[in-house]
Design an enzyme around this catalytic site. Structure first.
Site, PDB file in Angstrom:
ATOM      1  N   SER A 135       0.855  -1.323  -0.203  1.00  0.00           N
ATOM      2  CA  SER A 135      -0.261   0.429  -0.057  1.00  0.00           C
ATOM      3  C   SER A 135       0.434   1.652  -0.008  1.00  0.00           C
ATOM      4  O   SER A 135       2.096   1.372   0.125  1.00  0.00           O
ATOM      5  CB  SER A 135      -1.077   0.025   1.426  1.00  0.00           C
ATOM      6  OG  SER A 135      -1.499   0.991   1.918  1.00  0.00           O
ATOM      7  N   TYR A 148      -2.477  -1.317  10.488  1.00  0.00           N
ATOM      8  CA  TYR A 148      -2.600  -1.372   9.138  1.00  0.00           C
ATOM      9  C   TYR A 148      -1.455  -1.242   8.521  1.00  0.00           C
ATOM     10  O   TYR A 148      -0.966  -2.558   8.217  1.00  0.00           O
ATOM     11  CB  TYR A 148      -3.234  -1.132   8.425  1.00  0.00           C
ATOM     12  CG  TYR A 148      -3.891  -1.509   6.750  1.00  0.00           C
ATOM     13  CD1 TYR A 148      -4.422  -2.403   6.765  1.00  0.00           C
ATOM     14  CD2 TYR A 148      -2.583  -0.769   6.180  1.00  0.00           C
ATOM     15  CE1 TYR A 148      -4.043  -2.797   4.748  1.00  0.00           C
ATOM     16  CE2 TYR A 148      -3.203  -0.536   4.738  1.00  0.00           C
ATOM     17  CZ  TYR A 148      -3.584  -1.343   3.803  1.00  0.00           C
ATOM     18  OH  TYR A 148      -3.822  -2.214   2.612  1.00  0.00           O
TER      19      TYR A 148
END
Length: 278
Positions: A135, A148
């Site tokens: 990401s 995360y």
């Protein structure tokens, strides 16, 4: 020779888009997912190219058996795509050890196990590629996504070292860093940890939690274009180690790098003052 792909999390989002792009390129795709029924249409449309494989990437013993089975049935694994994942929003103080470990199992230990299982097959052939879906949150973090981003940071660190280790064996590593794409990620996956929310973080974490679902389906990124970009990068003579995807990722990562360099220069004198004087 057409490639053999093993794609995790292939039932939706980036995994589905990558599987479809590989099929369109004439390749064979082993589409792994916990819910393989969602792949029935893809298998029916391309029965000679697509195999649905039930797989939970956190089942480490199952991972080894799955990879060895793919290699036995198809003779090789040319591209491993570690894509399976989910989101989680919550302040660090709100997040329990169990929640952190569960997310790390999914985003780090699972992909690490899949990579270790696939590498011997790739090394024997002297070729292959490992694609790690991280990401733009694998480069920087912000309030509410500490857990995360920690998992994605970990996978990026492992993958950077891996790239140097396997390059002499003809194996490439490609780290994909998407921004916001219309994958359904923000609508159903971005869940607050199970613990109760703390009022102390409503001003910092609250907007993140409330904003993600509201933007679902409005993200600027097109998963099909992302998949095409990944195939283009893999086919390049000199592919990048990291490939951000989307204007938002390019802007945010560029800004982060600029701020990191500015901070380094601002504190450089103190940083360099800590060596022995001899």
């Amino acid at each position: 020779m057409n490639r053999v792909w093993l794609v995790t999390g292939a039932s939706s989002g980036f995994g589905r888009a990558i599987a479809e792009a590989a099929v369109a390129a004439g390749d064979i795709v082993v589409a792994a997912a916990r819910r393989t029924a969602l792949l029935d249409d893809l298998v029916a449309a391309h029965p000679d190219q697509v195999e649905a494989l039930p797989l939970d990437v956190t089942d480490i013993a199952g991972v080894q058996a799955a990879v060895d089975g793919v290699a036995a049935r198809h003779g090789r694994i040319d591209v491993l795509v570690n894509n399976a994942g989910r989101g989680m929003v919550g302040a660090v103080e709100e997040t329990t050890d169990a929640e952190l470990r569960d997310l790390m199992d999914l985003h780090f230990f699972g992909p690490a196990a899949l990579t270790r299982a696939a590498l011997p097959h790739m090394r024997r052939r002297g070729s292959g590629a490992v694609v790690q879906l991280t990401s733009m949150g694998g480069r920087f973090a912000f309030a509410g996504v500490g857990a995360y981003c920690a998992t994605k940071f970990a996978l990026e660190g492992l993958s950077e070292a891996l790239a140097a280790e396997v390059a002499p064996h003809g194996i490439r590593v490609l780290i994909i860093e998407p921004g916001a794409f219309r994958t359904g990620f923000a609508g159903t996956a971005a869940l607050r940890p199970a613990t109760a929310a703390l009022d102390a973080y409503q001003d910092t974490v609250g907007p993140v939690l409330s904003g993600l679902p509201g933007g679902s389906g409005q993200e600027p990124g097109d998963p099909a274009k992302a998949a095409a970009a990944i195939l283009t990068a893999l086919d390049a003579d000199e592919p990048p180690l990291r490939l951000p995807l989307g204007n938002d990722a390019a802007d945010a990562i560029g800004d982060h790098l600029d701020r990191a360099r500015t901070e380094l220069r601002s504190w450089e004198k103190l940083i360099r003052s800590t060596d022995f004087d001899d």
